[in-house]
Design an enzyme around this catalytic site. Structure first.
Site, PDB file in Angstrom:
ATOM      1  N   LYS A  14       0.816  -1.212   0.000  1.00  0.00           N
ATOM      2  CA  LYS A  14       0.000   0.000   0.000  1.00  0.00           C
ATOM      3  C   LYS A  14       0.853   1.266   0.000  1.00  0.00           C
ATOM      4  O   LYS A  14       0.567   2.206  -0.722  1.00  0.00           O
ATOM      5  CB  LYS A  14      -0.910   0.023   1.236  1.00  0.00           C
ATOM      6  CG  LYS A  14      -2.176  -0.753   1.068  1.00  0.00           C
ATOM      7  CD  LYS A  14      -3.106  -0.521   2.257  1.00  0.00           C
ATOM      8  CE  LYS A  14      -2.435  -0.917   3.543  1.00  0.00           C
ATOM      9  NZ  LYS A  14      -3.250  -0.652   4.728  1.00  0.00           N
ATOM     10  N   ARG A  89     -11.281   1.632   9.556  1.00  0.00           N
ATOM     11  CA  ARG A  89     -10.766   0.427  10.153  1.00  0.00           C
ATOM     12  C   ARG A  89     -11.886  -0.497  10.619  1.00  0.00           C
ATOM     13  O   ARG A  89     -11.682  -1.677  10.811  1.00  0.00           O
ATOM     14  CB  ARG A  89      -9.918   0.804  11.361  1.00  0.00           C
ATOM     15  CG  ARG A  89      -8.584   0.152  11.225  1.00  0.00           C
ATOM     16  CD  ARG A  89      -7.535   0.624  12.102  1.00  0.00           C
ATOM     17  NE  ARG A  89      -6.394   0.940  11.247  1.00  0.00           N
ATOM     18  CZ  ARG A  89      -5.270   1.388  11.689  1.00  0.00           C
ATOM     19  NH1 ARG A  89      -5.109   1.614  12.952  1.00  0.00           N
ATOM     20  NH2 ARG A  89      -4.284   1.634  10.861  1.00  0.00           N
ATOM     21  N   ARG A 130      11.898  -9.192   5.886  1.00  0.00           N
ATOM     22  CA  ARG A 130      12.199  -7.758   5.957  1.00  0.00           C
ATOM     23  C   ARG A 130      13.386  -7.483   6.884  1.00  0.00           C
ATOM     24  O   ARG A 130      13.423  -7.932   8.024  1.00  0.00           O
ATOM     25  CB  ARG A 130      10.955  -7.021   6.436  1.00  0.00           C
ATOM     26  CG  ARG A 130      10.893  -5.606   5.970  1.00  0.00           C
ATOM     27  CD  ARG A 130       9.491  -5.189   5.781  1.00  0.00           C
ATOM     28  NE  ARG A 130       8.772  -5.132   7.051  1.00  0.00           N
ATOM     29  CZ  ARG A 130       7.588  -4.560   7.183  1.00  0.00           C
ATOM     30  NH1 ARG A 130       7.006  -4.014   6.153  1.00  0.00           N
ATOM     31  NH2 ARG A 130       7.005  -4.552   8.357  1.00  0.00           N
ATOM     32  N   ARG A 163      13.099  -6.022  12.566  1.00  0.00           N
ATOM     33  CA  ARG A 163      12.324  -5.321  13.581  1.00  0.00           C
ATOM     34  C   ARG A 163      11.659  -6.320  14.512  1.00  0.00           C
ATOM     35  O   ARG A 163      11.333  -7.421  14.098  1.00  0.00           O
ATOM     36  CB  ARG A 163      11.238  -4.458  12.928  1.00  0.00           C
ATOM     37  CG  ARG A 163      11.776  -3.293  12.157  1.00  0.00           C
ATOM     38  CD  ARG A 163      10.680  -2.329  11.842  1.00  0.00           C
ATOM     39  NE  ARG A 163       9.396  -3.019  11.652  1.00  0.00           N
ATOM     40  CZ  ARG A 163       8.305  -2.432  11.198  1.00  0.00           C
ATOM     41  NH1 ARG A 163       8.335  -1.169  10.883  1.00  0.00           N
ATOM     42  NH2 ARG A 163       7.180  -3.100  11.049  1.00  0.00           N
ATOM     43  N   ARG A 174      -0.546 -10.655  13.722  1.00  0.00           N
ATOM     44  CA  ARG A 174      -0.929  -9.392  13.117  1.00  0.00           C
ATOM     45  C   ARG A 174      -1.714  -9.631  11.826  1.00  0.00           C
ATOM     46  O   ARG A 174      -2.695  -8.952  11.548  1.00  0.00           O
ATOM     47  CB  ARG A 174       0.322  -8.573  12.827  1.00  0.00           C
ATOM     48  CG  ARG A 174       0.149  -7.109  13.078  1.00  0.00           C
ATOM     49  CD  ARG A 174       1.463  -6.397  13.081  1.00  0.00           C
ATOM     50  NE  ARG A 174       1.995  -6.231  11.748  1.00  0.00           N
ATOM     51  CZ  ARG A 174       3.291  -6.189  11.455  1.00  0.00           C
ATOM     52  NH1 ARG A 174       4.178  -6.331  12.403  1.00  0.00           N
ATOM     53  NH2 ARG A 174       3.694  -6.007  10.243  1.00  0.00           N
TER      54      ARG A 174
END
Ligand code: ZN
Length: 233
Positions: A14, A89, A130, A163, A174
């Site tokens: 996005k 949301r 990542r 991270r 998540r």
């Protein structure tokens, strides 16, 4: 231009597509966090309150969030369109937005909802791979965008780090939370607005081309519909 809404789980691309939309159409990219910070910095009492609540981890009600978004969307720079990212949301927020659009957009100004899809396994791999450089902030991906030398930043040879929230267990949690949240919104907008479903696993340029084509076709349709009614396009 009409409002553009970006939906998709994190890692679907996005952010990348939003940047390209900003460059092409010169309209603001409104992500929820930035929007709230901006409203708070500009001295809006509601913005200050919401930001403080968010920082304290307090739940901010749908009504309050919507009120703040309305204030932002009524600003001058949104008159030629905008990109919403991270809002709505909840279904209640989506219903509010639909009503806001119905009362504020000209006839035929149908907003465009872009849903970037990515298969679960693909997404999991992307997020899991990542890595970032703590020195210069550059982002890599072990699977899709590896550094030239394994584990080291191309620019300054700093060891790359993962991270904390890119940990496998956190990612899984998540993703399912986001899916639970996003799918009802997708169904809602599929019925209400123009919804473009694009696979985020295609090359980034290809994804952008599809998005641009949809927006520009919609623009032409809106213009001819407005002309037929004798209204200014
Ligand atoms: Zn670096």
């Amino acid at each position: 231009m009409v409002p553009i809404l970006l939906l998709g789980v994190p890692g679907a691309g996005k952010g990348t597509q939003a940047k390209r939309l900003v460059l092409r159409y010169n309209i603001p990219h409104l992500s929820t966090g930035d929007m709230f910070r901006e409203m708070a910095n500009s001295g809006s009492p509601l913005g200050v309150q919401v930001l403080a609540d968010m920082r304290a981890g307090n739940l901010v009600s749908d009504a309050t969030v919507c009120e703040l978004v309305a204030l932002r969307l009524q600003r001058e720079d949104c008159r030629q369109g905008y990109i919403l990212d991270g809002f709505p949301r909840t279904l209640a927020q989506a219903q509010w937005l639909q009503g806001f659009w119905a009362s504020s957009l000209p006839l035929g100004g149908n907003p465009i909802v872009i849903y970037l899809t990515v298969g679960y396994n693909d997404l999991y791999r992307r997020l899991l791979g990542r890595r970032s450089c703590s020195q210069c902030g550059r982002i890599y991906n072990e699977f899709t965008q590896p550094p030239r030398q394994a584990g080291l930043c191309d620019l300054d040879q700093t060891p790359l780090v993962q991270r904390k929230d890119d940990d496998p267990a956190v990612i899984r949690e998540r993703l399912s939370a986001y899916e639970e949240q996003t799918l009802p919104l997708v169904e809602f907008f599929r019925k209400q607005a123009r919804l473009l479903e694009v696979s985020g696993t295609e090359p980034v340029d290809r994804v952008s081309e599809k998005i641009f084509a949809t927006i520009e076709n919609a623009g032409r349709e809106n213009a001819s519909r407005a002309n037929a009614k004798g209204e200014p396009a």
